[in-house]
Write an enzyme that holds these catalytic residues in place. Structure first.
Site, mmCIF file in Angstrom:
data_model
loop_
_atom_site.group_PDB
_atom_site.id
_atom_site.type_symbol
_atom_site.label_atom_id
_atom_site.label_comp_id
_atom_site.label_asym_id
_atom_site.label_seq_id
_atom_site.Cartn_x
_atom_site.Cartn_y
_atom_site.Cartn_z
ATOM 1 N N ASN A 87 45.104 -21.004 62.229
ATOM 2 C CA ASN A 87 44.730 -20.163 63.361
ATOM 3 C C ASN A 87 44.934 -20.991 64.629
ATOM 4 O O ASN A 87 44.444 -22.122 64.717
ATOM 5 C CB ASN A 87 43.270 -19.720 63.245
ATOM 6 C CG ASN A 87 43.051 -18.767 62.094
ATOM 7 O OD1 ASN A 87 43.908 -17.943 61.783
ATOM 8 N ND2 ASN A 87 41.906 -18.870 61.437
ATOM 9 N N GLN A 94 41.013 -18.958 66.104
ATOM 10 C CA GLN A 94 40.618 -20.365 66.048
ATOM 11 C C GLN A 94 39.258 -20.543 66.712
ATOM 12 O O GLN A 94 39.039 -20.079 67.833
ATOM 13 C CB GLN A 94 41.667 -21.249 66.742
ATOM 14 C CG GLN A 94 41.382 -22.740 66.574
ATOM 15 C CD GLN A 94 42.466 -23.633 67.164
ATOM 16 O OE1 GLN A 94 43.417 -23.158 67.801
ATOM 17 N NE2 GLN A 94 42.327 -24.935 66.960
ATOM 18 N N SER A 95 38.346 -21.198 65.997
ATOM 19 C CA SER A 95 37.000 -21.433 66.528
ATOM 20 C C SER A 95 36.668 -22.917 66.639
ATOM 21 O O SER A 95 35.747 -23.289 67.376
ATOM 22 C CB SER A 95 35.948 -20.738 65.658
ATOM 23 O OG SER A 95 35.999 -21.215 64.343
ATOM 24 N N HIS A 100 43.486 -27.756 61.964
ATOM 25 C CA HIS A 100 43.100 -27.689 60.551
ATOM 26 C C HIS A 100 43.888 -26.593 59.861
ATOM 27 O O HIS A 100 44.193 -25.560 60.449
ATOM 28 C CB HIS A 100 41.595 -27.447 60.383
ATOM 29 C CG HIS A 100 41.088 -26.266 61.132
ATOM 30 N ND1 HIS A 100 40.842 -26.294 62.486
ATOM 31 C CD2 HIS A 100 40.796 -25.004 60.735
ATOM 32 C CE1 HIS A 100 40.421 -25.111 62.889
ATOM 33 N NE2 HIS A 100 40.392 -24.299 61.832
ATOM 34 N N LEU A 101 44.173 -26.862 58.601
ATOM 35 C CA LEU A 101 44.925 -25.933 57.767
ATOM 36 C C LEU A 101 43.960 -25.330 56.752
ATOM 37 O O LEU A 101 43.298 -26.061 55.998
ATOM 38 C CB LEU A 101 46.049 -26.701 57.059
ATOM 39 C CG LEU A 101 46.941 -25.927 56.091
ATOM 40 C CD1 LEU A 101 47.605 -24.737 56.761
ATOM 41 C CD2 LEU A 101 47.993 -26.879 55.515
ATOM 42 N N HIS A 102 43.849 -24.001 56.753
ATOM 43 C CA HIS A 102 43.045 -23.307 55.746
ATOM 44 C C HIS A 102 43.881 -23.140 54.475
ATOM 45 O O HIS A 102 45.018 -22.665 54.537
ATOM 46 C CB HIS A 102 42.669 -21.895 56.216
ATOM 47 C CG HIS A 102 41.767 -21.825 57.402
ATOM 48 N ND1 HIS A 102 40.408 -21.598 57.304
ATOM 49 C CD2 HIS A 102 42.028 -21.929 58.731
ATOM 50 C CE1 HIS A 102 39.871 -21.549 58.512
ATOM 51 N NE2 HIS A 102 40.831 -21.747 59.404
HETATM 52 P P1 5GP Z 1 39.055 -21.561 62.617
HETATM 53 O O1 5GP Z 1 38.258 -20.334 62.905
HETATM 54 O O2 5GP Z 1 39.010 -22.525 63.774
HETATM 55 O O3 5GP Z 1 40.448 -21.304 62.121
HETATM 56 O O4 5GP Z 1 38.346 -22.259 61.371
HETATM 57 C C1 5GP Z 1 37.214 -23.062 61.494
HETATM 58 C C2 5GP Z 1 36.559 -23.082 60.161
HETATM 59 O O5 5GP Z 1 35.649 -24.151 60.132
HETATM 60 C C3 5GP Z 1 35.768 -21.804 59.836
HETATM 61 O O6 5GP Z 1 36.300 -21.201 58.657
HETATM 62 C C4 5GP Z 1 34.339 -22.312 59.638
HETATM 63 O O7 5GP Z 1 33.673 -21.651 58.599
HETATM 64 C C5 5GP Z 1 34.541 -23.787 59.352
HETATM 65 N N1 5GP Z 1 33.452 -24.652 59.782
HETATM 66 C C6 5GP Z 1 32.833 -24.635 60.980
HETATM 67 N N2 5GP Z 1 31.882 -25.596 61.040
HETATM 68 C C7 5GP Z 1 31.929 -26.238 59.833
HETATM 69 C C8 5GP Z 1 31.182 -27.327 59.293
HETATM 70 O O8 5GP Z 1 30.288 -27.906 59.919
HETATM 71 N N3 5GP Z 1 31.500 -27.718 58.033
HETATM 72 C C9 5GP Z 1 32.492 -27.103 57.305
HETATM 73 N N4 5GP Z 1 32.722 -27.552 56.068
HETATM 74 N N5 5GP Z 1 33.213 -26.062 57.795
HETATM 75 C C10 5GP Z 1 32.927 -25.641 59.040
#
Ligand code: 5GP
Ligand code: ZN
Length: 114
Positions: A87, A94-95, A100-102
Site C-alpha cells: 500500500n 497505507q497507514s 512494508h510488504l504484506h
Molecule cells: P498499511 O496500512 O500501512 O499498508 O499496513 C500497516 C499494517 O501494520 C496494518 O495491517 C496494521 O495492522 C499493522 N500494524 C500496525 N501497528 C502494528 C504493530 O504495532 N505491530 C504489528 N505486528 N503490526 C502492526
C-alpha cells in the site's frame, strides 16, 4: 537510519515486542497485529524509508531482501497462493509510513481488489 517516531523502527530495534518470524541482514518478517486473513505477515526493511519506491531509490538491494523473506516463509510454510501488497500513500490504504510488504494468504481473493 531509523525514525524515532516510527512504530516499525521500534519493532526492528526491539523496543516494541514482536516475534520475528524470519530475518536477514536487511529485512525482518512479523505477524500483522490485525490480520485480514489466516496468514498475514509484514516484511519490513530494517532501513526506514517512507514507501517501497523510496526504498528502491535509496537501497534497491533491500527489495531483494524483502523478497528473500517472502520466498523463505512461503517455502517453509508450503504457501503457494498468496497476495503481496505494498500500500503506497494514505489514499491507497497505507497507514504506517515505513515501507512494508504484506504477505496475505489462506483465503480466497477477489480481483480487482476492493
Ligand atoms: P498499511 O496500512 O500501512 O499498508 O499496513 C500497516 C499494517 O501494520 C496494518 O495491517 C496494521 O495492522 C499493522 N500494524 C500496525 N501497528 C502494528 C504493530 O504495532 N505491530 C504489528 N505486528 N503490526 C502492526
Ligand atoms: Zn521506520
Amino acid at each position: 537510519m531509523s525514525n524515532s517516531e516510527c512504530i516499525f523502527c521500534k519493532i526492528i530495534a526491539g523496543e516494541i515486542p514482536a516475534p520475528l518470524l524470519a530475518s536477514n541482514s536487511d529485512a525482518v518478517a512479523i505477524a500483522d497485529i490485525s490480520p485480514v486473513a489466516p496468514t498475514h505477515y509484514l516484511i519490513l526493511p530494517r532501513k526506514h524509508e517512507e514507501n517501497a519506491v523510496a526504498l528502491h531509490r535509496s537501497d534497491p538491494n533491500a527489495l531483494t531482501a524483502l523478497f528473500a523473506l517472502v520466498d523463505q516463509l512461503a517455502t517453509s510454510e508450503g504457501i503457494t497462493d498468496y497476495r503481496l501488497v505494498f500500500n503506497t500513500g494514505a489514499g491507497a490504504g497505507q497507514s504506517v509510513f515505513h515501507a512494508h510488504l504484506h504477505l496475505v494468504a489462506g483465503r480466497s481473493f477477489s480481483w480487482p481488489p476492493g
